[in-house]
Design a protein around this motif. Structure first.
Motif, PDB file in Angstrom:
ATOM      1  N   SER A   1      21.216  30.780   7.243  1.00 22.37           N
ATOM      2  CA  SER A   1      21.247  31.455   5.958  1.00 22.37           C
ATOM      3  C   SER A   1      20.246  30.735   5.065  1.00 22.37           C
ATOM      4  CB  SER A   1      22.652  31.391   5.352  1.00 22.37           C
ATOM      5  OG  SER A   1      22.649  31.935   4.058  1.00 22.37           O
ATOM      6  N   GLY A   2      19.227  31.427   4.633  1.00 26.66           N
ATOM      7  CA  GLY A   2      18.162  30.803   3.862  1.00 26.66           C
ATOM      8  C   GLY A   2      16.942  30.650   4.735  1.00 26.66           C
ATOM      9  N   PRO A   3      16.036  29.820   4.393  1.00 24.45           N
ATOM     10  CA  PRO A   3      16.016  28.924   3.252  1.00 24.45           C
ATOM     11  C   PRO A   3      15.821  29.667   1.929  1.00 24.45           C
ATOM     12  CG  PRO A   3      14.313  28.322   4.859  1.00 24.45           C
ATOM     13  CD  PRO A   3      14.908  29.601   5.286  1.00 24.45           C
ATOM     14  N   GLU A   4      16.409  29.094   0.915  1.00 21.52           N
ATOM     15  CA  GLU A   4      16.324  29.610  -0.446  1.00 21.52           C
ATOM     16  C   GLU A   4      15.607  28.556  -1.281  1.00 21.52           C
ATOM     17  OE1 GLU A   4      19.401  30.224  -4.162  1.00 21.52           O
ATOM     18  OE2 GLU A   4      20.185  30.249  -2.140  1.00 21.52           O
ATOM     19  N   MET A   5      14.690  29.004  -2.128  1.00 24.17           N
ATOM     20  CA  MET A   5      13.964  28.066  -2.983  1.00 24.17           C
ATOM     21  C   MET A   5      14.432  28.198  -4.422  1.00 24.17           C
ATOM     22  SD  MET A   5      10.076  28.010  -1.594  1.00 24.17           S
ATOM     23  CE  MET A   5       9.847  29.730  -1.251  1.00 24.17           C
ATOM     24  N   ARG A   6      14.624  27.048  -5.054  1.00 24.66           N
ATOM     25  CA  ARG A   6      14.939  27.015  -6.482  1.00 24.66           C
ATOM     26  C   ARG A   6      13.831  26.197  -7.150  1.00 24.66           C
ATOM     27  NH1 ARG A   6      19.899  26.084  -4.055  1.00 24.66           N
ATOM     28  NH2 ARG A   6      19.930  23.899  -4.608  1.00 24.66           N
ATOM     29  N   TYR A   7      13.298  26.758  -8.187  1.00 26.50           N
ATOM     30  CA  TYR A   7      12.168  26.147  -8.864  1.00 26.50           C
ATOM     31  C   TYR A   7      12.620  25.396 -10.105  1.00 26.50           C
ATOM     32  CZ  TYR A   7       9.643  29.352  -5.838  1.00 26.50           C
ATOM     33  OH  TYR A   7       9.170  30.019  -4.745  1.00 26.50           O
ATOM     34  N   PRO A   8      11.910  24.322 -10.444  1.00 26.35           N
ATOM     35  CA  PRO A   8      12.278  23.567 -11.649  1.00 26.35           C
ATOM     36  C   PRO A   8      11.927  24.353 -12.905  1.00 26.35           C
ATOM     37  CG  PRO A   8      10.246  22.714 -10.734  1.00 26.35           C
ATOM     38  CD  PRO A   8      10.742  23.755  -9.770  1.00 26.35           C
ATOM     39  N   GLU A   9      12.721  24.129 -13.937  1.00 29.37           N
ATOM     40  CA  GLU A   9      12.431  24.791 -15.217  1.00 29.37           C
ATOM     41  C   GLU A   9      11.249  24.138 -15.918  1.00 29.37           C
ATOM     42  OE1 GLU A   9      15.755  25.396 -17.815  1.00 29.37           O
ATOM     43  OE2 GLU A   9      17.046  25.920 -16.146  1.00 29.37           O
ATOM     44  N   LYS A  10      11.239  22.818 -15.963  1.00 30.78           N
ATOM     45  CA  LYS A  10      10.176  22.093 -16.676  1.00 30.78           C
ATOM     46  C   LYS A  10       9.731  20.918 -15.827  1.00 30.78           C
ATOM     47  CE  LYS A  10      12.073  23.231 -21.170  1.00 30.78           C
ATOM     48  NZ  LYS A  10      12.647  22.737 -22.409  1.00 30.78           N
TER      49      LYS A  10
END
Length: 140
Positions: free
Chosen positions: A111-120
């Motif tokens: 399941s995935g991979p899922e990427m989460r990006y930084p806000e700042k």
């Protein structure tokens, strides 16, 4: 060594071999900054609580692993760089596993991979879940 431990060791070795990953750590060791590499991403492998079913003289384990990989935000081509790393991780997790570790004719499920990006600034996180069935004989 029981098969669940052997599967986890194989999983960690596969992740360590991925270009761009500098260390594969457990949830305890990742807390110590001394264990973090000078270069490369840090992968954390979480072995979730397994479920089991007794079948004759064996146990069928259903084991799930959570994988979280902290990646410093690339300065050049960040989306492409992270997508390529994500693909390399997926390939490492699903390529053929040794037949003696998993239940016959049962491939791992990713399941995935899922990427989460930084806000700042900061780091991105690539996450995946890997589920598998491990058949093991009960020792006499």
């Amino acid at each position: 060594m029981d098969k669940r431990y052997a599967v986890q060791a194989e999983l960690e070795a596969r992740l360590q071999a991925v270009e761009g990953i500098g260390a594969v750590l457990n949830p305890v060791d990742v807390r110590d900054p001394a264990n973090h590499p000078a270069e490369g991403a840090v992968a954390v492998v979480w072995a979730m609580q397994p479920t089991s079913v007794v079948q004759g003289n064996g146990i069928l384990w259903q084991q799930k692993f959570g994988i979280d990989i902290k990646v410093d935000w690339p300065e050049e081509n960040p989306v492409q760089t992270l997508a390529e790393l994500s693909s390399r991780i997926a390939y490492a997790l699903v390529r053929k596993w040794p037949h003696d570790l998993l239940r016959a004719n049962k491939s791992p499920e990713l399941s995935g991979p899922e990427m989460r990006y930084p806000e700042k600034g900061g780091a991105a996180v690539i996450s995946a879940d890997l589920s598998m069935e491990i058949a093991e004989k009960i020792p006499d």
